[in-house]
Motif scaffolding. Structure first.
Motif, PDB file in Angstrom:
ATOM      1  N   ALA A  15       7.167  -9.379 -28.942  1.00  0.00           N
ATOM      2  CA  ALA A  15       7.248  -9.213 -30.399  1.00  0.00           C
ATOM      3  C   ALA A  15       6.077  -9.921 -31.085  1.00  0.00           C
ATOM      4  O   ALA A  15       5.475  -9.389 -32.027  1.00  0.00           O
ATOM      5  N   ARG A  16       5.736 -11.119 -30.612  1.00  0.00           N
ATOM      6  CA  ARG A  16       4.597 -11.843 -31.186  1.00  0.00           C
ATOM      7  C   ARG A  16       3.308 -11.051 -30.992  1.00  0.00           C
ATOM      8  O   ARG A  16       2.471 -10.965 -31.898  1.00  0.00           O
ATOM      9  N   LYS A  17       3.140 -10.486 -29.809  1.00  0.00           N
ATOM     10  CA  LYS A  17       1.934  -9.697 -29.517  1.00  0.00           C
ATOM     11  C   LYS A  17       1.826  -8.517 -30.475  1.00  0.00           C
ATOM     12  O   LYS A  17       0.753  -8.234 -31.009  1.00  0.00           O
ATOM     13  N   ARG A  18       2.946  -7.829 -30.708  1.00  0.00           N
ATOM     14  CA  ARG A  18       2.949  -6.679 -31.625  1.00  0.00           C
ATOM     15  C   ARG A  18       2.627  -7.117 -33.053  1.00  0.00           C
ATOM     16  O   ARG A  18       1.974  -6.405 -33.795  1.00  0.00           O
ATOM     17  N   LEU A  19       3.103  -8.298 -33.436  1.00  0.00           N
ATOM     18  CA  LEU A  19       2.827  -8.814 -34.770  1.00  0.00           C
ATOM     19  C   LEU A  19       1.335  -9.073 -34.955  1.00  0.00           C
ATOM     20  O   LEU A  19       0.791  -8.836 -36.038  1.00  0.00           O
ATOM     21  N   LEU A  20       0.676  -9.549 -33.928  1.00  0.00           N
ATOM     22  CA  LEU A  20      -0.728  -9.946 -34.053  1.00  0.00           C
ATOM     23  C   LEU A  20      -1.703  -8.776 -34.012  1.00  0.00           C
ATOM     24  O   LEU A  20      -2.844  -8.907 -34.457  1.00  0.00           O
ATOM     25  N   ILE A  21      -1.280  -7.632 -33.528  1.00  0.00           N
ATOM     26  CA  ILE A  21      -2.173  -6.468 -33.464  1.00  0.00           C
ATOM     27  C   ILE A  21      -2.720  -6.091 -34.844  1.00  0.00           C
ATOM     28  O   ILE A  21      -3.933  -5.924 -35.000  1.00  0.00           O
ATOM     29  N   ALA A  88      -3.839 -20.070 -35.614  1.00  0.00           N
ATOM     30  CA  ALA A  88      -3.769 -21.247 -34.734  1.00  0.00           C
ATOM     31  C   ALA A  88      -2.422 -21.951 -34.890  1.00  0.00           C
ATOM     32  O   ALA A  88      -1.815 -22.375 -33.896  1.00  0.00           O
ATOM     33  N   ALA A  89      -1.931 -22.071 -36.127  1.00  0.00           N
ATOM     34  CA  ALA A  89      -0.628 -22.696 -36.363  1.00  0.00           C
ATOM     35  C   ALA A  89       0.478 -21.880 -35.702  1.00  0.00           C
ATOM     36  O   ALA A  89       1.424 -22.450 -35.141  1.00  0.00           O
ATOM     37  N   TYR A  90       0.362 -20.566 -35.746  1.00  0.00           N
ATOM     38  CA  TYR A  90       1.368 -19.701 -35.124  1.00  0.00           C
ATOM     39  C   TYR A  90       1.341 -19.851 -33.608  1.00  0.00           C
ATOM     40  O   TYR A  90       2.386 -19.979 -32.965  1.00  0.00           O
ATOM     41  N   ALA A  91       0.159 -19.871 -33.028  1.00  0.00           N
ATOM     42  CA  ALA A  91       0.043 -20.046 -31.574  1.00  0.00           C
ATOM     43  C   ALA A  91       0.617 -21.405 -31.149  1.00  0.00           C
ATOM     44  O   ALA A  91       1.317 -21.497 -30.132  1.00  0.00           O
ATOM     45  N   GLU A  92       0.351 -22.427 -31.930  1.00  0.00           N
ATOM     46  CA  GLU A  92       0.877 -23.772 -31.626  1.00  0.00           C
ATOM     47  C   GLU A  92       2.407 -23.788 -31.732  1.00  0.00           C
ATOM     48  O   GLU A  92       3.092 -24.332 -30.855  1.00  0.00           O
ATOM     49  N   ILE A 136      13.311 -13.437 -32.259  1.00  0.00           N
ATOM     50  CA  ILE A 136      12.877 -12.114 -31.798  1.00  0.00           C
ATOM     51  C   ILE A 136      13.059 -11.096 -32.925  1.00  0.00           C
ATOM     52  O   ILE A 136      12.146 -10.323 -33.242  1.00  0.00           O
ATOM     53  N   HIS A 137      14.232 -11.109 -33.533  1.00  0.00           N
ATOM     54  CA  HIS A 137      14.532 -10.169 -34.623  1.00  0.00           C
ATOM     55  C   HIS A 137      13.561 -10.335 -35.784  1.00  0.00           C
ATOM     56  O   HIS A 137      12.992  -9.361 -36.292  1.00  0.00           O
ATOM     57  N   GLU A 138      13.371 -11.563 -36.219  1.00  0.00           N
ATOM     58  CA  GLU A 138      12.499 -11.863 -37.351  1.00  0.00           C
ATOM     59  C   GLU A 138      11.056 -11.434 -37.051  1.00  0.00           C
ATOM     60  O   GLU A 138      10.392 -10.828 -37.897  1.00  0.00           O
ATOM     61  N   THR A 139      10.583 -11.728 -35.849  1.00  0.00           N
ATOM     62  CA  THR A 139       9.211 -11.394 -35.482  1.00  0.00           C
ATOM     63  C   THR A 139       9.025  -9.884 -35.394  1.00  0.00           C
ATOM     64  O   THR A 139       8.042  -9.338 -35.910  1.00  0.00           O
ATOM     65  N   ALA A 140       9.975  -9.191 -34.779  1.00  0.00           N
ATOM     66  CA  ALA A 140       9.879  -7.731 -34.659  1.00  0.00           C
ATOM     67  C   ALA A 140       9.934  -7.063 -36.029  1.00  0.00           C
ATOM     68  O   ALA A 140       9.179  -6.113 -36.295  1.00  0.00           O
ATOM     69  N   GLN A 141      10.814  -7.537 -36.887  1.00  0.00           N
ATOM     70  CA  GLN A 141      10.925  -6.965 -38.231  1.00  0.00           C
ATOM     71  C   GLN A 141       9.603  -7.124 -38.981  1.00  0.00           C
ATOM     72  O   GLN A 141       9.105  -6.171 -39.589  1.00  0.00           O
ATOM     73  N   HIS A 142       9.020  -8.304 -38.916  1.00  0.00           N
ATOM     74  CA  HIS A 142       7.766  -8.534 -39.624  1.00  0.00           C
ATOM     75  C   HIS A 142       6.581  -7.852 -38.949  1.00  0.00           C
ATOM     76  O   HIS A 142       5.589  -7.550 -39.624  1.00  0.00           O
TER      77      HIS A 142
END
Length: 163
Positions: A15-21, A88-92, A136-142
């Motif tokens: 989900a994080r990967k999809r958000l960063l695209i 960077a803050a998100y990755a941390e 997971i839900h929050e990240t996928a939604q965003h």
């Protein structure tokens, strides 16, 4: 780490990967642009999720219902700082979440949630599992919001542009 830990952290990573695209190759100015009637911007979404992961990790670690500083911040969706700062803050925050969740012997541990203006009057408890599922839900939604914002910005979309 159990298979459940691996599966849930794997889904969160996807989900994080999809958000960063949708934020690839953006300038700070583009990351701060509103492209729809909502207040959401790509940079604001990254800020919100970086902040959210950090706050939920505090909730998980303390488990006592204390309200983390900044949890009621209504400006979480606005872009402040640079996009690279928030990436960077998100990755941390993501690395800290993954490390802590992986260290838990069980995802069954109960965590008291902080009381918020939208909370029911009685104390609420979630398992560590449910907190990870919430992330997971929050990240996928965003991630979906980010796709729409990016496509509105310059026509790019995660399917056509980056697969």
């Amino acid at each position: 780490m159990t298979r459940e830990h691996e599966d849930l952290l794997g889904l969160l990573a996807e989900a994080r990967k999809r958000l960063l695209i949708p934020v690839r190759d953006l300038t700070d100015a583009d990351a701060a642009k509103r492209t729809t009637v909502s207040e959401l911007t790509l940079g604001g979404l990254i800020r919100h999720l970086a902040t959210g992961e950090r706050l939920w990790l505090q909730v998980l670690r303390t488990a006592d219902g204390s309200l983390p500083d900044g949890m009621l911040d209504t400006y979480q969706y606005t872009m402040s700082e640079t996009l690279s700062h928030w990436l960077a803050a998100y990755a941390e925050a993501a690395a800290a979440t993954d490390e802590y969740v992986a260290s838990l012997p069980s995802l069954d541990i109960e965590v008291q949630l902080p009381a918020t203006p939208w909370s029911p009057p009685e104390p609420q408890f979630w398992s560590a599992r449910r907190i990870v599922l919430h992330l997971i839900h929050e990240t996928a939604q965003h991630a979906g919001h980010a796709d729409i914002i990016r496509e509105s910005l310059d026509g790019a979309n995660s399917t056509a542009q980056w697969g």
